[in-house]
Write a protein that holds these residues in place. Structure first.
Motif, PDB file in Angstrom:
ATOM      1  N   ALA A   7      -8.508   8.385  18.435  1.00  0.00           N
ATOM      2  CA  ALA A   7      -8.060   9.309  19.467  1.00  0.00           C
ATOM      3  C   ALA A   7      -8.120  10.757  19.023  1.00  0.00           C
ATOM      4  N   PRO A   8      -9.318  11.370  19.003  1.00  0.00           N
ATOM      5  CA  PRO A   8      -9.366  12.786  18.668  1.00  0.00           C
ATOM      6  C   PRO A   8      -8.702  13.599  19.775  1.00  0.00           C
ATOM      7  N   ILE A   9      -7.884  14.558  19.390  1.00  0.00           N
ATOM      8  CA  ILE A   9      -7.131  15.333  20.372  1.00  0.00           C
ATOM      9  C   ILE A   9      -7.399  16.815  20.147  1.00  0.00           C
ATOM     10  N   VAL A  54      -0.812  12.776  28.749  1.00  0.00           N
ATOM     11  CA  VAL A  54       0.367  12.008  29.155  1.00  0.00           C
ATOM     12  C   VAL A  54       1.118  11.698  27.866  1.00  0.00           C
ATOM     13  N   VAL A  55       2.338  12.208  27.747  1.00  0.00           N
ATOM     14  CA  VAL A  55       3.160  11.980  26.562  1.00  0.00           C
ATOM     15  C   VAL A  55       4.257  10.983  26.930  1.00  0.00           C
ATOM     16  N   VAL A  56       4.281   9.863  26.206  1.00  0.00           N
ATOM     17  CA  VAL A  56       5.266   8.814  26.465  1.00  0.00           C
ATOM     18  C   VAL A  56       6.350   8.907  25.407  1.00  0.00           C
ATOM     19  N   GLN A  57       7.597   9.023  25.875  1.00  0.00           N
ATOM     20  CA  GLN A  57       8.754   9.167  24.999  1.00  0.00           C
ATOM     21  C   GLN A  57       9.780   8.104  25.354  1.00  0.00           C
ATOM     22  N   ALA A  86       1.891   9.026  22.157  1.00  0.00           N
ATOM     23  CA  ALA A  86       3.204   8.419  21.942  1.00  0.00           C
ATOM     24  C   ALA A  86       4.045   9.325  21.057  1.00  0.00           C
ATOM     25  N   CYS A  87       5.328   9.389  21.341  1.00  0.00           N
ATOM     26  CA  CYS A  87       6.282  10.141  20.529  1.00  0.00           C
ATOM     27  C   CYS A  87       6.539   9.395  19.217  1.00  0.00           C
ATOM     28  N   GLY A  88       6.333  10.058  18.100  1.00  0.00           N
ATOM     29  CA  GLY A  88       6.556   9.446  16.791  1.00  0.00           C
ATOM     30  C   GLY A  88       7.997   9.026  16.564  1.00  0.00           C
ATOM     31  N   ASN A  89       8.948   9.823  17.036  1.00  0.00           N
ATOM     32  CA  ASN A  89      10.361   9.449  16.889  1.00  0.00           C
ATOM     33  C   ASN A  89      10.659   8.177  17.669  1.00  0.00           C
ATOM     34  N   VAL A 105      -5.079   5.715  21.921  1.00  0.00           N
ATOM     35  CA  VAL A 105      -3.728   6.259  22.060  1.00  0.00           C
ATOM     36  C   VAL A 105      -3.405   7.047  20.792  1.00  0.00           C
ATOM     37  N   GLY A 106      -3.016   8.288  20.968  1.00  0.00           N
ATOM     38  CA  GLY A 106      -2.648   9.140  19.844  1.00  0.00           C
ATOM     39  C   GLY A 106      -1.139   9.271  19.723  1.00  0.00           C
TER      40      GLY A 106
END
Length: 128
Positions: A7-9, A54-57, A86-89, A105-106
C-alpha cells in the motif's frame, strides 16, 4: 506513516489537498461497505487525481483483514485509488498487525494525529 508493503501512500495528490473520510467506532460490514461506496462515489464526482483516504479507527479495524466479508469492497476501493488506512493504536487494541490486513490496506500510527495533519494540510474532512 507506516504502511503495509502493498500500500504505497502519497502524502497528498499532485492536484492539492484531498478528501479524508473518517470511519470510527465499532463498524458492521454493511456500514464499512457503505463508507467505501461513498469514497467510490466521491472518486467519480471529484476532479481526476484528487486524493481520497478512508481512515478506520476503533474496533472496526477488524473489518480490514484478508478474511473480512468486505475484502472485495476494499479491493474495489483500492482499484479506484482510494487509500484505506487503519489506525495503529486501534490495531494494537484489538491485537492486529499490518500483515493481517487485506492487500493494499495501509496504516497510520494514530488516526487522531493523521486527521489533524491532513486538516492542517487543507484536506476536506468527512466523518461517516
Amino acid at each position: 506513516m507506516a504502511e503495509n508493503e502493498d500500500a504505497p501512500i502519497a502524502p497528498w495528490s499532485s492536484n492539492g489537498p484531498g478528501l479524508l473520510i473518517h470511519a470510527a467506532g465499532p463498524l458492521e460490514p454493511d456500514t464499512l461497505t457503505g463508507i467505501l461506496r461513498s469514497a467510490a462515489n466521491a472518486r467519480a464526482a471529484l476532479k481526476s487525481g484528487a486524493a481520497i483516504e478512508v481512515v478506520v479507527q476503533g474496533p472496526g479495524v477488524r473489518l480490514l483483514t484478508e478474511e473480512s466479508p468486505v475484502s472485495g469492497v476494499i479491493s474495489h476501493a483500492r482499484q479506484l485509488e482510494v487509500e484505506v488506512l487503519a489506525c495503529g493504536n486501534s490495531m494494537r487494541s484489538v491485537g492486529l498487525e499490518a500483515e493481517n490486513f487485506a492487500p493494499g490496506v495501509g496504516t497510520v500510527p494514530a488516526a487522531v494525529a493523521h486527521l489533524a495533519e491532513r486538516q492542517w494540510q487543507g484536506w476536506a474532512y468527512v466523518r461517516l
